[in-house]
Write an enzyme that holds these catalytic residues in place. Structure first.
Site, PDB file in Angstrom:
ATOM      1  N   GLU A 113     -11.987   5.552 -20.463  1.00  0.00           N
ATOM      2  CA  GLU A 113     -13.217   5.536 -19.641  1.00  0.00           C
ATOM      3  C   GLU A 113     -14.385   4.918 -20.410  1.00  0.00           C
ATOM      4  O   GLU A 113     -15.518   5.374 -20.338  1.00  0.00           O
ATOM      5  CB  GLU A 113     -13.531   6.928 -19.073  1.00  0.00           C
ATOM      6  CG  GLU A 113     -12.462   7.322 -18.071  1.00  0.00           C
ATOM      7  CD  GLU A 113     -12.888   8.187 -16.914  1.00  0.00           C
ATOM      8  OE1 GLU A 113     -14.088   8.280 -16.638  1.00  0.00           O
ATOM      9  OE2 GLU A 113     -11.991   8.754 -16.285  1.00  0.00           O
TER      10      GLU A 113
HETATM   11  N1  CAA Z   1     -23.980   1.520 -11.863  1.00  0.00           N
HETATM   12  C1  CAA Z   1     -23.974   0.630 -10.844  1.00  0.00           C
HETATM   13  N2  CAA Z   1     -23.868  -0.687 -11.045  1.00  0.00           N
HETATM   14  C2  CAA Z   1     -23.780  -1.158 -12.301  1.00  0.00           C
HETATM   15  C3  CAA Z   1     -23.789  -0.282 -13.407  1.00  0.00           C
HETATM   16  C4  CAA Z   1     -23.885   1.108 -13.142  1.00  0.00           C
HETATM   17  N3  CAA Z   1     -23.887   1.994 -14.147  1.00  0.00           N
HETATM   18  N4  CAA Z   1     -23.664  -1.007 -14.535  1.00  0.00           N
HETATM   19  C5  CAA Z   1     -23.595  -2.275 -14.149  1.00  0.00           C
HETATM   20  N5  CAA Z   1     -23.641  -2.374 -12.802  1.00  0.00           N
HETATM   21  C6  CAA Z   1     -23.557  -3.591 -11.970  1.00  0.00           C
HETATM   22  C7  CAA Z   1     -24.883  -4.222 -11.793  1.00  0.00           C
HETATM   23  O1  CAA Z   1     -24.957  -4.635 -10.431  1.00  0.00           O
HETATM   24  C8  CAA Z   1     -24.853  -5.427 -12.697  1.00  0.00           C
HETATM   25  O2  CAA Z   1     -25.469  -6.504 -12.130  1.00  0.00           O
HETATM   26  P1  CAA Z   1     -27.084  -6.780 -12.214  1.00  0.00           P
HETATM   27  O3  CAA Z   1     -27.175  -7.901 -13.181  1.00  0.00           O
HETATM   28  O4  CAA Z   1     -27.428  -7.139 -10.828  1.00  0.00           O
HETATM   29  O5  CAA Z   1     -27.750  -5.539 -12.729  1.00  0.00           O
HETATM   30  C9  CAA Z   1     -23.370  -5.787 -12.802  1.00  0.00           C
HETATM   31  O6  CAA Z   1     -22.698  -4.539 -12.585  1.00  0.00           O
HETATM   32  C10 CAA Z   1     -22.975  -6.351 -14.148  1.00  0.00           C
HETATM   33  O7  CAA Z   1     -23.391  -5.451 -15.150  1.00  0.00           O
HETATM   34  P2  CAA Z   1     -23.456  -5.841 -16.689  1.00  0.00           P
HETATM   35  O8  CAA Z   1     -24.156  -7.147 -16.829  1.00  0.00           O
HETATM   36  O9  CAA Z   1     -23.995  -4.670 -17.424  1.00  0.00           O
HETATM   37  O10 CAA Z   1     -21.911  -6.074 -17.036  1.00  0.00           O
HETATM   38  P3  CAA Z   1     -21.205  -6.391 -18.407  1.00  0.00           P
HETATM   39  O11 CAA Z   1     -20.158  -7.415 -18.180  1.00  0.00           O
HETATM   40  O12 CAA Z   1     -22.204  -6.661 -19.482  1.00  0.00           O
HETATM   41  O13 CAA Z   1     -20.382  -5.032 -18.726  1.00  0.00           O
HETATM   42  C11 CAA Z   1     -20.017  -2.850 -19.639  1.00  0.00           C
HETATM   43  C12 CAA Z   1     -20.953  -3.829 -18.933  1.00  0.00           C
HETATM   44  C13 CAA Z   1     -20.842  -1.591 -19.735  1.00  0.00           C
HETATM   45  C14 CAA Z   1     -19.622  -3.313 -21.027  1.00  0.00           C
HETATM   46  C15 CAA Z   1     -18.760  -2.637 -18.766  1.00  0.00           C
HETATM   47  O14 CAA Z   1     -17.901  -3.766 -18.792  1.00  0.00           O
HETATM   48  C16 CAA Z   1     -17.957  -1.409 -19.155  1.00  0.00           C
HETATM   49  O15 CAA Z   1     -18.301  -0.292 -18.801  1.00  0.00           O
HETATM   50  N6  CAA Z   1     -16.825  -1.599 -19.894  1.00  0.00           N
HETATM   51  C17 CAA Z   1     -15.907  -0.503 -20.173  1.00  0.00           C
HETATM   52  C18 CAA Z   1     -14.845  -0.430 -19.123  1.00  0.00           C
HETATM   53  C19 CAA Z   1     -14.328   0.954 -18.924  1.00  0.00           C
HETATM   54  O16 CAA Z   1     -15.025   1.945 -19.035  1.00  0.00           O
HETATM   55  N7  CAA Z   1     -13.057   1.029 -18.565  1.00  0.00           N
HETATM   56  C20 CAA Z   1     -12.451   2.300 -18.247  1.00  0.00           C
HETATM   57  C21 CAA Z   1     -11.240   2.109 -17.417  1.00  0.00           C
HETATM   58  S1  CAA Z   1     -10.859   3.493 -16.402  1.00  0.00           S
HETATM   59  C22 CAA Z   1     -10.178   4.657 -17.389  1.00  0.00           C
HETATM   60  O17 CAA Z   1     -10.142   4.571 -18.579  1.00  0.00           O
HETATM   61  C23 CAA Z   1      -9.642   5.838 -16.642  1.00  0.00           C
HETATM   62  C24 CAA Z   1      -8.669   6.633 -17.419  1.00  0.00           C
HETATM   63  O18 CAA Z   1      -7.567   6.223 -17.666  1.00  0.00           O
HETATM   64  C25 CAA Z   1      -9.008   7.978 -17.860  1.00  0.00           C
END
Ligand code: CAA
Length: 380
Positions: free
Chosen positions: A363
């Site tokens: 996550e």
């Molecule tokens: N809420 C709503 N929308 C959001 C948001 C949030 N918290 N964060 C980003 N967004 C949206 C926005 O609309 C944003 O666009 P704007 O420019 O209009 O604001 C768009 O997404 C793009 O956001 P970023 O530019 O921040 O995107 P990024 O490419 O820089 O990535 C990141 C951000 C935080 C690194 C993200 O890629 C991330 O969280 N990576 C980790 C992935 C992850 O957690 N994977 C888990 C898989 S599921 C799992 O693990 C389950 C399990 O097995 C237990």
């Protein structure tokens, strides 16, 4: 009376503790040995109302608040982090996206079955080339009349195989980056969609982690969640919620390790005294308890904000980061306190140590949590 909880939450805590002791604890050994998904147990949890704790009664949920849900993950994870993970992913990443972004038809079709534990939910974002950089997924979705055709594969999918619904993220418009990603509710049995390899993991035995394959998968257009291009927003918004659950899971693991360590340190004698009488051990216990207290406050603060409908992405990432690092530190110290006995499978601390590790990874790795937290700080 714990100042963190109101009467309703205290009741939920007691119900879950009793259930975990009576029904979950006897399954732990078998899950460790066989790595089999505890389907019968999950069905029982459904009957008890645990598979939809924070979901309105209208959809078959228990209608409790988010704090009660977090408390359930916390209590269950003290006994089995595996069951804690299944519950957290099912509710936060399986049900919640449909509840928040689904159409009335989608809610009616899925929510009652999911809250009853009849349908288990999974969340398919990660791919071999896109883990932390989630926006770089390569699975495609091309609209062909009444269907979207999905091609690609996903890895490390929790609840995979056991789940009926797979919230799948795919690129529907490659020219738009993260705004070209869409989310689909893909049902098990969809033509062209198959479950691939099941991973053999270090810990969380019993929780299934699989590969998913989409080979010209025919997903009805009605299975699109939200609108085209909204997928990344849906993923991120629900991960904000899910990360509090992982914090609670880590907290449960850490607390269990402390409880075992305290009991052992009082009972184990060396040099004519219980080892708890030596500062080398008692100071470790003091530090473990202090770290756990800090993690507990952060996890429940994030949960309280969420329960009140206040944005809590920053607090969720902080809570997940702190609680998972705490779980790793505390379980490491627990093994040290148990000495040689801590390193063998007969005692539970080695399982807790193995289970703790993944909370720093899934996550969103803790490095990604720091990216999220620092962005909030710098944008303020
Ligand atoms: N809420 C709503 N929308 C959001 C948001 C949030 N918290 N964060 C980003 N967004 C949206 C926005 O609309 C944003 O666009 P704007 O420019 O209009 O604001 C768009 O997404 C793009 O956001 P970023 O530019 O921040 O995107 P990024 O490419 O820089 O990535 C990141 C951000 C935080 C690194 C993200 O890629 C991330 O969280 N990576 C980790 C992935 C992850 O957690 N994977 C888990 C898989 S599921 C799992 O693990 C389950 C399990 O097995 C237990």
């Amino acid at each position: 009376m714990n100042f963190l909880f109101n009467e309703e939450q205290e009741m939920m805590g007691k119900m879950v503790r009793d259930f975990a002791k009576k029904e979950i604890a006897p399954c732990v050994e078998k899950m460790e040995e066989t790595d089999e998904f505890p389907l019968a147990l999950i069905r029982k949890m459904g009957e008890q109302g645990f598979m939809g704790i924070p979901i309105s009664e209208k959809w078959g949920g228990a209608g409790a608040d988010f704090v009660a849900f977090i408390q359930a993950i916390h209590e269950i994870s003290k006994v089995s982090a595996t069951v804690g993970a299944i519950l957290s992913v099912h509710t936060s990443l399986g049900i919640n996206p449909i509840l928040t972004f689904g159409s009335e038809e989608q809610k009616q079709k899925y929510l009652p079955k999911m809250t009853a534990g009849e349908y288990i939910g999974a969340f398919a974002l990660t791919e071999s080339g896109a883990g932390s950089d989630a926006a770089k997924i390569k699975t495609t979705a091309v609209k062909k009349g009444e269907y979207y055709e999905l091609n690609g594969s996903k890895i490390f999918i929790t609840n995979g195989g056991a789940a009926q619904t797979y919230l799948t993220f795919a690129v529907s418009d490659p020219t738009k980056g993260s705004k070209g990603i869409s989310a689909f509710i893909v049902e098990k049995g969809t033509p062209g969609f198959t479950i691939g390899k099941k991973e053999k993991k270090m810990g969380l035995h019993g929780s299934s982690t699989v590969e998913l394959i989409f080979d010209q998968a025919k997903v009805p257009a009605s299975q699109l969640l939200g609108v085209e291009g909204q997928g990344f927003e849906i993923a991120m918004a629900n991960l904000d919620v899910g990360r509090i659950g992982i914090g609670a899971q880590a907290l449960g693991i850490a607390e269990a390790a402390l409880e075992h360590s305290l009991a052992y340190a009082k009972e184990r004698e060396q040099f004519g005294r219980p080892i708890s009488a030596f500062q080398g051990i008692s100071f470790k216990l003091a530090d473990m308890a202090t770290q756990i207290e800090a993690a507990r406050l952060m996890v429940y603060r994030a949960a309280t904000l969420r329960a009140q409908g206040i944005k809590c992405g920053r607090e969720a990432s902080m809570a997940k980061r702190l609680a998972s690092d705490t779980a790793m530190q505390v379980t490491t110290e627990a093994i040290q306190i148990f000495g040689g006995y801590g390193y063998i499978r007969e005692y539970p601390v080695e399982r807790l140590f193995r289970d703790a590790k993944v909370t720093q990874i899934y996550e969103g790795t803790n490095e990604i949590q720091r990216v999220v937290i620092s962005r909030y700080l710098l944008e303020d």
